[in-house]
Design a protein around this motif. Structure first.
Motif, short mmCIF file in Angstrom:
data_model
loop_
_atom_site.label_atom_id
_atom_site.label_comp_id
_atom_site.label_asym_id
_atom_site.label_seq_id
_atom_site.Cartn_x
_atom_site.Cartn_y
_atom_site.Cartn_z
N LYS A 265 0.82 -1.21 0.00
CA LYS A 265 0.00 0.00 0.00
C LYS A 265 0.86 1.26 0.00
N GLU A 266 2.18 1.09 -0.02
CA GLU A 266 3.14 2.19 -0.16
C GLU A 266 2.95 3.28 0.88
N VAL A 267 2.62 2.91 2.11
CA VAL A 267 2.47 3.88 3.19
C VAL A 267 3.78 4.01 3.96
N VAL A 268 4.10 5.24 4.35
CA VAL A 268 5.25 5.51 5.19
C VAL A 268 4.77 6.42 6.31
N CYS A 269 5.10 6.06 7.54
CA CYS A 269 4.65 6.82 8.69
C CYS A 269 5.59 7.99 8.96
N ASN A 270 5.00 9.07 9.41
CA ASN A 270 5.75 10.23 9.86
C ASN A 270 5.54 10.32 11.36
N HIS A 271 6.56 10.08 12.11
CA HIS A 271 6.43 10.04 13.58
C HIS A 271 6.79 11.36 14.23
N HIS A 272 6.63 12.45 13.50
CA HIS A 272 6.94 13.77 14.07
C HIS A 272 5.69 14.56 14.38
N GLY A 273 4.59 13.89 14.55
CA GLY A 273 3.35 14.55 14.88
C GLY A 273 2.30 13.50 15.20
N GLU A 274 1.07 13.96 15.38
CA GLU A 274 0.00 13.01 15.68
C GLU A 274 -0.32 12.18 14.46
N HIS A 275 -0.57 10.94 14.67
CA HIS A 275 -0.97 10.06 13.58
C HIS A 275 -1.61 8.83 14.18
N ASN A 276 -2.27 8.08 13.33
CA ASN A 276 -2.75 6.77 13.75
C ASN A 276 -2.68 5.86 12.54
N HIS A 277 -2.85 4.60 12.79
CA HIS A 277 -2.73 3.62 11.73
C HIS A 277 -4.08 3.03 11.35
#
Length: 121
Positions: free
Chosen positions: A105-117
């Motif tokens: 799915k070509e997703v890359v997480c950015n862990h420099h802010g709020e996010h969820n999976h």
């Protein structure tokens, strides 16, 4: 071929770099012939250490949920094939891969802010 999947119990761990265990699955003739868990607790967020460990385990494919750019780059440097964005039970994910239904799915997480999976489900 060997597949590595970060695990959280029976489920794929959605945080690759925070995984304390990986399932290493050996596939021959499109069937699972061996499955073992390895501890990676001491390698959390150690991208080079994780990629070295998986390389030493003779893994060729990594299936993961969420993964950051640093971890992804570390895997690509070792020439691993990586399928991102998987979710659910590890057994189900492996079966999807074996029947050709699992796609990156070509997703890359950015862990420099709020996010969820949640968007990976």
């Amino acid at each position: 071929m060997k597949i590595a999947i970060p695990k959280n119990g029976e489920l794929i761990n959605q945080h690759f770099g925070k995984s304390e265990n990986f399932e290493i699955i050996t596939i021959e003739n499109n069937k699972i012939v061996e499955s073992k868990a390895i501890s990676t607790a001491e390698l959390k967020h150690n991208h080079k250490g994780l990629s070295d460990l998986l390389f030493n385990e003779e893994v060729s494919l990594v299936i993961t949920g969420g993964i950051g750019k640093g971890a992804l780059d570390g895997l690509k440097e070792k020439h691993f094939e990586v399928i991102r964005g998987a979710s659910g039970k590890i057994d189900d994910i492996v079966n999807l891969y074996l029947n050709g239904s699992l796609k990156d799915k070509e997703v890359v997480c950015n862990h420099h802010g709020e996010h969820n999976h949640n968007n990976l489900l």
